[in-house]
Write a protein that holds these residues in place. Structure first.
Motif, PDB file in Angstrom:
ATOM      1  N   CYS A   1       1.365   4.426  -3.053  1.00 17.17           N
ATOM      2  CA  CYS A   1       2.733   4.568  -2.553  1.00 17.17           C
ATOM      3  C   CYS A   1       2.794   5.087  -1.111  1.00 17.17           C
ATOM      4  O   CYS A   1       3.865   5.189  -0.532  1.00 17.17           O
ATOM      5  CB  CYS A   1       3.547   5.485  -3.468  1.00 17.17           C
TER       6      CYS A   1
ATOM      7  N   PHE B   1       2.304   8.076  -0.055  1.00 19.22           N
ATOM      8  CA  PHE B   1       2.645   9.502   0.033  1.00 19.22           C
ATOM      9  C   PHE B   1       1.478  10.234   0.710  1.00 19.22           C
ATOM     10  O   PHE B   1       0.329  10.094   0.296  1.00 19.22           O
ATOM     11  CB  PHE B   1       2.905  10.034  -1.379  1.00 19.22           C
TER      12      PHE B   1
ATOM     13  N   CYS C   1       4.255   9.260  -6.913  1.00 21.01           N
ATOM     14  CA  CYS C   1       4.361   8.124  -7.833  1.00 21.01           C
ATOM     15  C   CYS C   1       3.793   8.448  -9.207  1.00 21.01           C
ATOM     16  O   CYS C   1       3.923   7.664 -10.137  1.00 21.01           O
ATOM     17  CB  CYS C   1       3.691   6.878  -7.253  1.00 21.01           C
TER      18      CYS C   1
ATOM     19  N   CYS D   1      -1.788   8.566  -0.603  1.00 14.75           N
ATOM     20  CA  CYS D   1      -1.882   7.808  -1.851  1.00 14.75           C
ATOM     21  C   CYS D   1      -2.033   6.317  -1.538  1.00 14.75           C
ATOM     22  O   CYS D   1      -1.238   5.755  -0.786  1.00 14.75           O
ATOM     23  CB  CYS D   1      -0.628   8.046  -2.684  1.00 14.75           C
TER      24      CYS D   1
ATOM     25  N   CYS E   1      -1.059  11.828  -7.761  1.00 17.55           N
ATOM     26  CA  CYS E   1      -0.045  11.734  -6.721  1.00 17.55           C
ATOM     27  C   CYS E   1       1.270  12.248  -7.291  1.00 17.55           C
ATOM     28  O   CYS E   1       1.762  11.727  -8.288  1.00 17.55           O
ATOM     29  CB  CYS E   1       0.104  10.288  -6.260  1.00 17.55           C
TER      30      CYS E   1
HETATM   31 ZN    ZN Z   1       1.506   7.760  -4.934  1.00 17.52          ZN
END
Ligand code: ZN
Length: 568
Positions: free
Chosen positions: A147, A149, A160, A144, A157
């Motif tokens: 964030c 991830f 987030c 992502c 995502c």
């Molecule tokens: Zn994210």
């Protein structure tokens, strides 16, 4: 005059089996609602079918070493078995892989094109080099950009919560083989939702939708708040409805599965009418002067039924828009969300042959995810079966029938009623209105609680009156109490019947009625576009019973009763 009800039920995706969450979310509530409407004498048509197209079907077929047709056949047959076993009484359960559905989808596409609601657009597609094909967003994973991830999906995502485009992901790869994703230019037809937005808003804001469930309203408003923009309705794939345009660029593309699946509600009414030998009768179900339509779905499908499908209908000049979309929340399993990919689910085929279908229906209806998520807990299933279904309703019916059958053999002739008798009889008669009103509002859990409450009250009456003592000490009073009890059990058998159709049919036989076929579905064989034989479900009920307090006739011969339910 509105006297028709169309019940559309979410089309189960034929890439895998059904789990109890599907049953609790869509199929059982639709069936309860439809059985009640039939008892009310309304013209009701409940349709659905297997959703057969799209990339996930081709990928799953590949994993199982099957063709897409073989995979959908396998899962379609399993759906039919589940619905027959659990009494989900479709008027038609078909599939999207039919000539009729292909023709209807083509018609919608061409009408929207003619009416100016489709346009061509070049977009960027996610292409897997190793699989040599374009992949849908949810098969793309990467890091992502917001964030960090590492397992963000191409559409969203989960860490987030931001909505994403696959092109935004860092190091995008496919979830199928981990292979690299590149982005290629591709051309698609787009449904012009922006152009349809004013008429959608006029419908959503201009007419009363306050009776919609909170989750349905909220999910719809969230979509509208972002503003509507075009959505591609074709895809680069080989399995699905061909794009009906004379353009070599679209020869290798198919209509997007979501576009054709919702059109299934429409094509199914046509197939039903053909099966009735009255090929024009489907029009009644799309006549806004005659019909109200209800769509029973899970919460993950709300905008497709409150925005996309209404937009397709409006763009095609069809005014019969959804009257209600009673979406359910999720039923979890032992407290955790069910997931096919993590293989965490209670599958329909694991319980349908193991338990009484009415025990399953009772637990799913009493524990329905109306308004909030609920969960199937094995221990809770046993407890509610034993403490509620067996101990309250089953016990009431069984002890009343057993004493009456043993001492009278028939419905006894009552003497004068006492206050306790008339109060209980009055409450049972009134329940038809109150419970019916709840079902009309699709408050099925509340409706079932009301019926169970009446059964509890009737049990208290029987316990207080002690007919087993009266038969020895005061036969005339015993006859009256048993008459009242049998009459209330008879009313309860009607009130419970949308929820517990199998046991209520047995009960009516014990009460001495010759029972007709109510809301029974049966298999009919038809032929697929590839020439293979296939089964569909159609309804063969006579629908003669009515949702009304029926007077039990003294002298009616009782049959020897058996317990309605078994303790687990
Ligand atoms: Zn994210």
């Amino acid at each position: 005059m509105i006297d028709h009800i169309l019940v559309g039920v979410a089309w189960p995706y034929a890439n895998g089996p059904l789990h109890v969450g599907h049953l609790a979310g869509a199929y059982l509530p639709a069936d309860i609602f439809t059985r009640y409407q039939r008892l009310k004498g309304r013209k009701v048509l409940m349709v659905s079918g297997s959703d057969c197209h799209g990339t996930p079907i081709t990928l799953q077929a590949g994993r199982e070493g099957l063709t897409p047709q073989q995979l959908i056949r396998k899962n379609h047959e399993a759906f039919l078995k589940t619905f027959l076993t659990l009494g989900i009484s479709f008027d038609l359960f078909t599939q999207t892989f039919t000539d009729n559905h292909y023709a209807t989808t083509r018609e919608f596409f061409l009408t929207l094109l003619k009416n100016g609601y489709l346009y061509k657009d070049r977009t960027t597609g996610s292409y897997s080099e190793s699989l040599s094909r374009f992949l849908p967003d949810r098969f793309i994973e990467g890091t992502c950009p917001h964030c960090g991830f590492t397992r963000a999906r191409g559409d969203q995502c989960d860490n987030c919560g931001r909505l994403l485009e696959p092109t935004e992901l860092i190091e995008p790869h496919s979830t199928i083989d981990g292979g690299t994703i590149t982005f290629r230019d591709t051309e698609h037809f787009v449904l012009d939702l922006a152009k349809l937005e004013p008429s959608l808003r006029q419908w959503l804001d201009g007419t009363d939708h306050s009776y919609w469930r909170a989750n349905t309203l909220l999910a719809t408003q969230n979509w509208l708040r972002e503003g509507l923009h075009g959505r591609a309705i074709t895809r680069d794939l080989e399995w699905g409805v061909p794009v009906p345009v004379d353009d070599p660029a679209f020869r290798e593309k198919r209509i997007y599965v979501w576009f054709d699946a919702v059109i299934g509600y429409y094509s199914a009414t046509k197939e039903w009418a053909q099966l009735q030998g009255q090929p024009e009768r489907w029009r009644e179900w799309w006549d806004i002067q005659k019909t109200r339509s209800y769509y029973f779905i899970g919460k993950d499908n709300i905008p497709f039924h409150t925005i996309i499908w209404p937009a397709i209908l409006l763009g095609s000049g069809i005014q019969s828009l959804p009257y209600d979309v009673p979406a359910n929340e999720f039923l979890n399993y032992e407290g955790e969300k069910m997931s096919t990919s993590r293989n965490w689910a209670l599958w329909a085929h694991d319980i349908e042959d193991r338990y009484d279908p009415d025990a399953i229906r009772y637990y799913l209806a009493a524990n329905a995810p109306e308004g909030r998520d609920t969960s199937w807990y094995a221990a809770d299933f046993v407890r509610r079966n034993n403490d509620e279904l067996v101990a309250t309703w089953g016990n009431l019916a069984n002890r009343v029938l057993t004493i009456a059958h043993r001492h009278f053999g028939r419905v006894p002739q009552p003497a004068a009623f006492q206050a306790a008798d008339t109060e209980l009889l009055g409450a049972a008669r009134e329940a038809f209105d109150t419970v019916g009103a709840s079902i009309d509002r699709v408050e099925l859990k509340a409706a079932l609680q009301q019926v169970m409450g009446l059964a509890t009250r009737a049990n208290q009456y029987v316990t207080a009156q002690e007919p087993w003592r009266l038969v020895k000490e005061n036969p005339e009073r015993a006859a009256t109490v048993l008459y009242v009890s049998l009459q209330v059990v008879d009313h309860l058998s009607a009130l419970f019947s949308p929820f517990l159709p199998f046991s209520c049919a047995r009960l009516r036989a014990y009460l001495g009625y010759s029972i007709g076929k109510e809301s029974e579905s049966r298999l009919v064989q038809t032929t697929d576009p590839d020439g293979e034989a296939r089964n569909i479900l159609v309804n063969s009920g006579d629908h003669k019973s009515r949702w009304e307090p029926r007077d039990l006739s003294p002298g009616q011969v009782l049959s020897e009763p058996q317990p309605l339910f078994a303790k687990l």
